[in-house]
Design a protein around this motif. Structure first.
Motif, PDB file in Angstrom:
ATOM      1  N   GLY A  49     -12.461  30.781  37.585  1.00  0.00           N
ATOM      2  CA  GLY A  49     -13.403  31.545  36.766  1.00  0.00           C
ATOM      3  C   GLY A  49     -13.973  30.647  35.687  1.00  0.00           C
ATOM      4  N   GLY A  50     -13.885  31.087  34.430  1.00  0.00           N
ATOM      5  CA  GLY A  50     -14.393  30.270  33.340  1.00  0.00           C
ATOM      6  C   GLY A  50     -14.526  31.046  32.052  1.00  0.00           C
ATOM      7  N   LEU A  51     -15.364  30.504  31.163  1.00  0.00           N
ATOM      8  CA  LEU A  51     -15.506  31.057  29.816  1.00  0.00           C
ATOM      9  C   LEU A  51     -16.979  31.115  29.410  1.00  0.00           C
ATOM     10  CD1 LEU A  51     -14.486  31.742  26.870  1.00  0.00           C
ATOM     11  CD2 LEU A  51     -14.264  29.264  26.523  1.00  0.00           C
ATOM     12  N   VAL A  52     -17.395  32.287  28.911  1.00  0.00           N
ATOM     13  CA  VAL A  52     -18.712  32.449  28.286  1.00  0.00           C
ATOM     14  C   VAL A  52     -18.443  32.585  26.792  1.00  0.00           C
ATOM     15  CG1 VAL A  52     -20.769  33.891  28.081  1.00  0.00           C
ATOM     16  CG2 VAL A  52     -19.618  33.669  30.304  1.00  0.00           C
ATOM     17  N   ILE A  53     -18.981  31.655  25.987  1.00  0.00           N
ATOM     18  CA  ILE A  53     -18.630  31.641  24.560  1.00  0.00           C
ATOM     19  C   ILE A  53     -19.862  31.381  23.693  1.00  0.00           C
ATOM     20  CG2 ILE A  53     -17.878  29.198  24.721  1.00  0.00           C
ATOM     21  CD1 ILE A  53     -15.725  29.903  22.571  1.00  0.00           C
ATOM     22  N   GLY A  54     -19.987  32.129  22.599  1.00  0.00           N
ATOM     23  CA  GLY A  54     -21.066  31.964  21.636  1.00  0.00           C
ATOM     24  C   GLY A  54     -20.625  31.058  20.500  1.00  0.00           C
ATOM     25  N   VAL A  55     -21.491  30.112  20.128  1.00  0.00           N
ATOM     26  CA  VAL A  55     -21.130  29.104  19.119  1.00  0.00           C
ATOM     27  C   VAL A  55     -22.276  28.932  18.123  1.00  0.00           C
ATOM     28  CG1 VAL A  55     -20.415  26.702  18.799  1.00  0.00           C
ATOM     29  CG2 VAL A  55     -19.782  27.902  20.897  1.00  0.00           C
ATOM     30  N   ASP A  56     -21.971  29.043  16.846  1.00  0.00           N
ATOM     31  CA  ASP A  56     -22.989  28.819  15.817  1.00  0.00           C
ATOM     32  C   ASP A  56     -23.148  27.318  15.587  1.00  0.00           C
ATOM     33  OD1 ASP A  56     -24.928  29.533  14.029  1.00  0.00           O
ATOM     34  OD2 ASP A  56     -23.536  30.007  12.401  1.00  0.00           O
ATOM     35  N   LEU A  57     -24.403  26.889  15.455  1.00  0.00           N
ATOM     36  CA  LEU A  57     -24.686  25.450  15.397  1.00  0.00           C
ATOM     37  C   LEU A  57     -24.971  24.979  13.966  1.00  0.00           C
ATOM     38  CD1 LEU A  57     -26.926  25.155  18.600  1.00  0.00           C
ATOM     39  CD2 LEU A  57     -24.449  24.766  18.393  1.00  0.00           C
ATOM     40  N   VAL A  58     -24.707  23.706  13.727  1.00  0.00           N
ATOM     41  CA  VAL A  58     -25.001  23.069  12.437  1.00  0.00           C
ATOM     42  C   VAL A  58     -26.499  23.164  12.161  1.00  0.00           C
ATOM     43  CG1 VAL A  58     -24.957  20.870  11.191  1.00  0.00           C
ATOM     44  CG2 VAL A  58     -23.106  21.438  12.766  1.00  0.00           C
ATOM     45  N   LYS A  59     -26.843  23.464  10.923  1.00  0.00           N
ATOM     46  CA  LYS A  59     -28.271  23.552  10.553  1.00  0.00           C
ATOM     47  C   LYS A  59     -28.410  23.330   9.056  1.00  0.00           C
ATOM     48  CE  LYS A  59     -28.312  27.672  12.305  1.00  0.00           C
ATOM     49  NZ  LYS A  59     -26.856  27.686  12.644  1.00  0.00           N
ATOM     50  N   ASP A  60     -29.601  23.561   8.553  1.00  0.00           N
ATOM     51  CA  ASP A  60     -29.921  23.440   7.132  1.00  0.00           C
ATOM     52  C   ASP A  60     -28.931  24.246   6.274  1.00  0.00           C
ATOM     53  OD1 ASP A  60     -32.005  22.940   4.957  1.00  0.00           O
ATOM     54  OD2 ASP A  60     -31.823  25.129   4.951  1.00  0.00           O
ATOM     55  N   ALA A  61     -28.410  23.618   5.213  1.00  0.00           N
ATOM     56  CA  ALA A  61     -27.386  24.274   4.377  1.00  0.00           C
ATOM     57  C   ALA A  61     -27.909  25.560   3.738  1.00  0.00           C
ATOM     58  CB  ALA A  61     -26.898  23.300   3.302  1.00  0.00           C
TER      59      ALA A  61
END
Ligand code: AVJ
Length: 321
Positions: free
Chosen positions: A188-200
């Motif tokens: 199977g596997g993994l579906v994952i949401g990740v917040d990304l680095v951006k402007d402070a």
């Protein structure tokens, strides 16, 4: 054979209240003081978090939803058929339910620390989707993930961990947690949401909104703590602080004492100087490349990801060969 219209419920975790209280008091007495983010989520705290997700400043929830809306069909094709969808931190099960039409899971296993909330949501969902075998699991999976094999059956286990909740773990803890998921996800596997680095500025505004909802969410933790450890925090004595630490790539939330004060509970007290802080949350931000490396390091095969036009959030599909 159980009635397919009645979800099964399993509870593999029961709070050890004394140990939890002892740990909370010890963390308050430490320097710097801290409170674990799980104390945000009493009933009011869960509602305040839902309100946060509606704020114009809090982009993660709606950005992730837009990525699923735009790329869902392509994701479903990558994920494949005959799956058991295992929802980590299912809450009201709404995010997973929106994917049912695309992913057509044979089974749905909803895992959450808050079982009562989950039970109601899952009963309703099972009535709407009688052809999907559903089960609920009451578990604090942040310490250890334990999915009974009979809940997954013969279908391919696909884990679903949206919302960037992985951000509450430090990167080394996140790696350990991803490895645990990996060990349960063969074929199977993994579906994952990740917040990304951006402007402070964008990040800090998302965690310190104009209406003060995030401030209320942070301060409510003190009211919850008063209930749990019988302390006497006065929320009026504390100020919400959110700042992005670029070196550690994380938003830190703190509560800062507005004056010198003492907080008491049966058998103990903690004095705070004016301006002293209690650390209440870390929310780690990743680059897409960095998170792909973490997934590979945890033993997943070549991860794919989809992002929004601004590159603010990413949804990964990480298969297990
Ligand atoms: C639920 C951990 C994903 O880190 O963005 C939102 C919690 N804290 N605003 C996040 C949170 C303040 C949220 N997570």
């Amino acid at each position: 054979m159980a009635d397919p219209k009645t979800p099964r419920f399993v509870q593999t975790w029961l709070a050890d209240d004394d140990a939890e209280r002892d740990a909370a008091r010890a963390a308050l007495l430490a320097s710097p003081a801290s409170v674990a983010p799980k104390f945000f989520y009493d009933r009011l705290g869960s509602h305040l978090f839902e309100a946060i997700t509606e704020l114009p400043e809090y982009y993660p929830t709606r950005t992730e939803a837009a990525i699923f809306a735009r790329h869902g069909a392509e994701m479903a094709a990558a994920i494949g058929a005959r799956i058991a969808l295992i929802d980590l931190g299912a809450g009201n099960c709404a995010k997973a339910a929106r994917l049912f039409a695309l992913l057509e899971p044979k089974r749905y296993v909803a895992v959450d620390i808050s079982v009562d909330f989950l039970r109601d949501a899952l009963r309703t969902l099972q009535r709407e989707q009688p052809h999907i075998a559903m089960a609920g699991l009451g578990q604090d999976f942040s310490s250890s993930l334990d999915i009974p094999v009979d809940l997954v059956g013969d279908d391919r286990p696909v884990f679903f961990y949206p919302g960037s909740s992985i951000g509450n773990f430090a990167p080394d803890e996140a790696l350990g947690f991803l490895r645990q998921i990996r060990s349960h996800a063969d074929h199977g596997g993994l579906v994952i949401g990740v917040d990304l680095v951006k402007d402070a500025g964008v990040l800090e505004t998302a965690y310190d909104d104009a209406l003060g909802v995030t401030a209320a969410f942070n301060l409510n933790l003190l009211r919850n703590l008063n209930r749990v450890i019988e302390s006497n925090f006065d929320v009026a004595d504390w100020r919400h602080v959110a700042r992005f630490d670029r070196a550690q790539s994380r938003i830190e939330m703190h509560l800062e004492a507005r004056r010198a004060l003492a907080v008491r509970w049966p058998g103990g007290e903690r004095r705070f100087a004016a301006g002293e802080r209690i650390h209440t949350e870390n929310s780690y931000k990743y680059t897409a490349e960095g998170f792909a490396r973490l997934l590979t390091h945890a033993g997943f095969a070549a991860p794919t990801h989809w992002t929004d036009p601004d590159g603010w959030f990413a949804v990964f599909w990480a298969p297990v060969a």
